[in-house]
Scaffold this motif. Sequence first.
Motif, short mmCIF file in Angstrom:
data_model
loop_
_atom_site.label_atom_id
_atom_site.label_comp_id
_atom_site.label_asym_id
_atom_site.label_seq_id
_atom_site.Cartn_x
_atom_site.Cartn_y
_atom_site.Cartn_z
N ASP A 151 31.27 -68.58 39.45
CA ASP A 151 31.92 -69.42 38.44
C ASP A 151 33.04 -68.64 37.77
OD1 ASP A 151 30.84 -68.01 35.96
OD2 ASP A 151 28.97 -68.61 36.95
N ASP A 152 33.90 -69.34 37.06
CA ASP A 152 35.06 -68.71 36.44
C ASP A 152 34.66 -67.71 35.36
OD1 ASP A 152 36.80 -70.07 38.05
OD2 ASP A 152 37.20 -71.66 36.60
N THR B 291 43.14 -63.24 45.43
CA THR B 291 43.19 -63.71 46.81
C THR B 291 41.82 -64.18 47.27
OG1 THR B 291 44.93 -62.09 47.25
CG2 THR B 291 43.87 -63.11 49.16
N ASP B 292 40.78 -63.44 46.85
CA ASP B 292 39.41 -63.75 47.30
C ASP B 292 38.55 -64.27 46.15
OD1 ASP B 292 37.26 -63.85 49.07
OD2 ASP B 292 36.65 -61.79 48.63
N LYS B 293 39.14 -65.05 45.26
CA LYS B 293 38.42 -65.45 44.05
C LYS B 293 37.30 -66.45 44.32
CE LYS B 293 41.88 -68.88 42.58
NZ LYS B 293 42.80 -69.23 41.48
N GLU B 294 37.30 -67.08 45.52
CA GLU B 294 36.26 -68.07 45.84
C GLU B 294 34.87 -67.43 45.90
OE1 GLU B 294 39.05 -67.73 47.51
OE2 GLU B 294 40.12 -69.56 46.92
N ARG B 295 34.82 -66.12 46.08
CA ARG B 295 33.52 -65.46 46.21
C ARG B 295 32.75 -65.44 44.89
NH1 ARG B 295 33.07 -60.23 44.45
NH2 ARG B 295 34.95 -59.23 43.69
N TYR C 167 40.34 -60.15 43.08
CA TYR C 167 40.08 -61.14 42.03
C TYR C 167 40.94 -62.40 42.12
CZ TYR C 167 37.27 -57.53 39.84
OH TYR C 167 36.31 -56.58 39.59
N ARG D 40 33.88 -64.35 36.90
CA ARG D 40 35.13 -63.72 37.33
C ARG D 40 35.92 -63.21 36.13
NH1 ARG D 40 40.08 -66.34 37.94
NH2 ARG D 40 41.63 -65.19 39.19
#
Length: 542
Positions: free
Chosen positions: A305-306, A298-302, A296, A309
């Motif tokens: 939208d916020d 380190t790889d939050k770009e996947r 959630y 997440r």
Amino acid sequence: MKLNSVLCLSCLMVCMCFSVLNGQEKHKRPNIILMVSDDHAYQAVSAYGHGLNETPNIDRLADEGAIFTRATVTNSICAPSRAVILTGKHSFINGKVDNVQPFDWDQDNFPKALQKAGYATAMIGKIHLHGLPQGFDFSMVLPGQGHYYNPDFIVNGEKKRFEGYVTDITTEYALEWLKEKRDKEKPFLLIYNQKAPHRNWKPAPEYLHLYDEVNFTPPDNFFDPETGYKGRGTAARTQEMEVARHAQWGHDFKFLTSPEGKKTGFDRELKRFNTQQRSQWEAAYGPKNKAFIEKYFTDKERFGDDKARDREIALWKYNRYIKDYLRTIKSVDDGVGELLDYLEENDLADNTIVIYTSDQGFYLGEHGWFDKRFMYEQSLRTPLLMRYPKEIAPGTVIDELVQNLDFAPTLLDYADVEAPGDMQGESFRKLAGGKTGEWRDAIYYTYYEYPSVHMVKRHYGVATKRYKLMHFYYDIDEWEMYDLEEDPEEMHNIYNDPRYATVREELHEKLKELRRQYGDSDKLQNRYLKTYLQHQSRQKKK
């Protein structure tokens, strides 16, 4: 002829002796075990049918005795609730309205009355009331909240540290008192109080991985905060007890370092652990915490939208919370089983009243919350299960509005001991025994601890089986009213709904009636408020 007369006389004497002994056994005063856990929600007792977890030992009390479906508290916070249980008096009468005010042990309580009547008495576990407990031959209580691992106990006034897990230690010494330390010529009262499942929900070593493979679905209104608590008032909007927003990375979710890389302070809590305990703990939580951060943060770009997440993180937090909460309950249920087994193995079960309850209910994600305090249903209601084979039929279900205010007079009633005149509760012995009769049609509730942790505003109210009326006061002046039949989750405040005008008027009258009956008033509330604010001011100066 003479021999026959002697034989007849002997037989008559034997029959008379047997009759007397049988009568003594029939009227023998019952033993009593009152089990009070901390923050155990009724939703997390499987006998209530919510399907969240399994509590087979607690459920035995419902199967073999009675389950109360509408048991409530008078003040949903730890120390005040326990004071009510002991004294049979509302908080504003016994003086313990919040966790700040002192508790006067010199006042009457039901253990004192039983002790005077010849009972052997003991209290073991959490009480959260400062001072040496009165009314007990033996006491072994946690100071304050106590610790889950390697806790201190105050044993008859002397502080000692014990190695191990608090739930197991409480059970061990409760059994030791029953087996070795009580006067077995007397009936006994044992108050067996568990710390769990109080925050911050540290599981026992053997249950650190329980539910690892389970993904719990939160209550339907878990995302209530996203609506701004539409249909409710200021109090719901301004609380600070949301799982997603207010629970802490360290204290609640067990991270040594937050996902943003900041030290959480949780390491200080682990210093109490011994080497083996810490190793087990880090092995259980370390890999899961690392995987969470990688997924959630380190790889939050996947994430698209916020908001998506944030929702997934909220669900992860809910699962971390509920799993730890339920893990601690597993140990509580084990302890209940050990005590019930002891009674059966020693032929004590038939003549022992066993009650399992909690000091209040708890939010398990309802409205997005944890904790208690509000008069809303999940913290107002408390589990209550009771077994007494001599009077209570197996499988009894009681839907009446019983309160923790009633425990003291009920237990004194069973022991044939007169209740002190200032006790305000009512004995529910006849209800439990299946004897119908008049019972209260409404209960009264108060909450005082504000401003404070979780920021739940001061309020009081009245509840019937169907309706609830609450008044939030001090820094606001707002009324809320709910129809539990039409709106069991209390999502829609109907106070100003013209369709309920008559009901609202009736509830206001009932509220006035109960305040008069129990001796509460605005003047008394203001007095406690003044004392509380003075305490807060002193704390700030420190």
